[in-house]
Design a protein around this motif. Structure first.
Motif, mmCIF file in Angstrom:
data_model
loop_
_atom_site.group_PDB
_atom_site.id
_atom_site.type_symbol
_atom_site.label_atom_id
_atom_site.label_comp_id
_atom_site.label_asym_id
_atom_site.label_seq_id
_atom_site.Cartn_x
_atom_site.Cartn_y
_atom_site.Cartn_z
ATOM 1 N N LEU A 110 -0.469 10.011 5.459
ATOM 2 C CA LEU A 110 0.702 9.489 6.168
ATOM 3 C C LEU A 110 1.083 8.063 5.798
ATOM 4 C CD1 LEU A 110 0.098 10.847 9.792
ATOM 5 C CD2 LEU A 110 1.615 11.759 8.044
ATOM 6 N N VAL A 111 0.126 7.281 5.269
ATOM 7 C CA VAL A 111 0.382 5.848 5.108
ATOM 8 C C VAL A 111 1.565 5.559 4.200
ATOM 9 C CG1 VAL A 111 -1.309 5.577 3.221
ATOM 10 C CG2 VAL A 111 -0.667 3.604 4.629
ATOM 11 N N THR A 112 1.680 6.249 3.074
ATOM 12 C CA THR A 112 2.793 5.969 2.153
ATOM 13 C C THR A 112 4.151 6.337 2.741
ATOM 14 O OG1 THR A 112 1.386 6.160 0.196
ATOM 15 C CG2 THR A 112 3.747 6.462 -0.131
ATOM 16 N N GLY A 114 -8.447 5.952 3.023
ATOM 17 C CA GLY A 114 -7.214 5.179 2.923
ATOM 18 C C GLY A 114 -7.296 4.125 1.836
ATOM 19 N N THR A 115 -8.482 3.522 1.677
ATOM 20 C CA THR A 115 -8.680 2.517 0.627
ATOM 21 C C THR A 115 -8.555 3.143 -0.751
ATOM 22 O OG1 THR A 115 -10.133 1.218 2.072
ATOM 23 C CG2 THR A 115 -10.304 0.816 -0.300
ATOM 24 N N ALA A 116 -9.121 4.329 -0.912
ATOM 25 C CA ALA A 116 -8.998 5.032 -2.196
ATOM 26 C C ALA A 116 -7.539 5.328 -2.505
ATOM 27 C CB ALA A 116 -9.807 6.328 -2.158
ATOM 28 N N ARG A 117 -6.786 5.734 -1.497
ATOM 29 C CA ARG A 117 -5.357 5.992 -1.674
ATOM 30 C C ARG A 117 -4.623 4.705 -2.053
ATOM 31 N NH1 ARG A 117 -1.129 8.621 -3.528
ATOM 32 N NH2 ARG A 117 0.775 7.981 -2.447
ATOM 33 N N ALA A 118 -4.986 3.595 -1.412
ATOM 34 C CA ALA A 118 -4.339 2.317 -1.694
ATOM 35 C C ALA A 118 -4.566 1.887 -3.141
ATOM 36 C CB ALA A 118 -4.855 1.243 -0.728
ATOM 37 N N PHE A 119 -5.774 2.097 -3.653
ATOM 38 C CA PHE A 119 -6.066 1.748 -5.043
ATOM 39 C C PHE A 119 -5.256 2.596 -6.021
ATOM 40 C CE2 PHE A 119 -9.984 -0.603 -3.811
ATOM 41 C CZ PHE A 119 -9.807 -1.712 -4.621
ATOM 42 N N GLN A 120 -4.918 3.822 -5.627
ATOM 43 C CA GLN A 120 -4.081 4.657 -6.486
ATOM 44 C C GLN A 120 -2.670 4.089 -6.612
ATOM 45 O OE1 GLN A 120 -4.246 8.538 -4.691
ATOM 46 N NE2 GLN A 120 -6.242 9.041 -5.558
ATOM 47 N N VAL A 121 -2.234 3.378 -5.581
ATOM 48 C CA VAL A 121 -0.878 2.824 -5.568
ATOM 49 C C VAL A 121 -0.835 1.462 -6.243
ATOM 50 C CG1 VAL A 121 1.003 2.044 -4.072
ATOM 51 C CG2 VAL A 121 -0.305 4.095 -3.474
ATOM 52 N N SER A 122 -1.801 0.592 -5.905
ATOM 53 C CA SER A 122 -1.786 -0.773 -6.413
ATOM 54 C C SER A 122 -3.164 -1.395 -6.228
ATOM 55 C CB SER A 122 -0.732 -1.598 -5.665
ATOM 56 O OG SER A 122 -0.969 -2.974 -5.779
ATOM 57 N N GLU A 123 -3.595 -2.217 -7.204
ATOM 58 C CA GLU A 123 -4.895 -2.878 -7.068
ATOM 59 C C GLU A 123 -4.863 -3.904 -5.942
ATOM 60 O OE1 GLU A 123 -8.069 -5.534 -9.670
ATOM 61 O OE2 GLU A 123 -6.698 -4.173 -10.707
ATOM 62 N N VAL A 124 -3.733 -4.567 -5.764
ATOM 63 C CA VAL A 124 -3.608 -5.516 -4.654
ATOM 64 C C VAL A 124 -3.711 -4.779 -3.322
ATOM 65 C CG1 VAL A 124 -2.042 -7.113 -3.479
ATOM 66 C CG2 VAL A 124 -2.242 -7.176 -5.969
ATOM 67 N N ALA A 125 -3.020 -3.648 -3.204
ATOM 68 C CA ALA A 125 -3.100 -2.847 -1.977
ATOM 69 C C ALA A 125 -4.531 -2.389 -1.735
ATOM 70 C CB ALA A 125 -2.169 -1.647 -2.073
#
Length: 238
Positions: A172-174, A200-211
């Motif tokens: 849901l986060v994106t 959620g952290t793994a998903r964030a790394f897929q989007v952006s290293e900063v995220a």
């Protein structure tokens, strides 16, 4: 057919079999996720769980037998969490500039997650041991299970709730962030780590290293703060 059954019985007693099944399921799940261009709904963790669960159901394998072979993956959760410090160090200047907003978001997010879970459960008349198991659902499984077990909850139930929370949050986060028009990767990542811990952290790394960096920070800080606040909240509930 008898020979094939004998081979399966032999392999099912080999601990490396279930480790191999787990890794193979994740590789297949990751390929599926990549084929969908990393669509939020095609979460590799969720797909891997479904594939592994199907194998266990078809073979009639008890979870205890599976975990005996796959527990090495569980062991690696600790080192994997520590490794998140590397991107934190690389982006330390960016992190320090956002320190005050992060701490404010941490306090609000942690209290909201904890208060909503315990409050709604209490209003619905859910038994106290289940509420204890539910309360740390937004932190990483190792910490959440420890909190639940210490306070008299069921660590196994907590692990299930943590996984459901993480997968749901990662999916849901994106779309939620897009709907709210939040473009800052620091905010998006921090929200993902705060609400959906490791998944959620793994998903964030897929989007952006900063995220991903800010998600890792949120995951760690939320685990620390939740471990402090859960006993207080359960004490008030009592």
């Amino acid at each position: 057919m008898t020979g094939e059954f004998a081979v399966w019985v032999y392999l099912s007693r080999t601990p490396l079999l279930w480790l191999t099944v787990t890794l193979a399921a994740y590789l297949v799940a990751d390929r599926i996720a990549a084929a969908t261009h990393r669509h939020p709904a095609a979460n590799p963790v969720l797909i891997a769980i479904a594939l592994t669960g199907t194998v266990l159901a078809l073979t009639g394998t008890p979870y205890a037998t599976y975990f005996e072979g796959a527990q090495f993956v569980h062991f690696l959760l600790g080192p994997a969490t520590v490794v998140l410090a590397l991107p934190l160090y690389e982006h330390r200047a960016t992190v320090m500039r956002a320190l005050v907003p992060m701490l404010a978001a941490l306090a609000v997010g942690c209290i909201a997650a904890l208060g909503s879970a315990i409050g709604l459960a209490a209003l619905l008349g859910i038994p106290r041991p289940v509420i204890v198991s539910l309360s740390p659902k937004s932190v990483t499984s190792g910490v959440a299970m420890g909190i639940a077990e210490t306070l008299g909850g069921d660590p196994t139930l907590t692990a299930v709730l943590v996984m459901i929370t993480g997968v749901t949050g990662a999916i849901l986060v994106t779309p939620v962030m897009d709907l709210l028009r939040i473009r800052d990767m620091r905010a998006r990542g921090f929200a993902a780590g705060l609400a959906a811990h490791g998944v959620g952290t793994a998903r964030a790394f897929q989007v952006s290293e900063v995220a991903g960096t800010f998600a890792g920070i949120a995951m760690g800080l939320n685990a620390f703060l939740t471990a402090i606040l859960v006993p207080v909240a359960i004490g008030i509930l009592r």
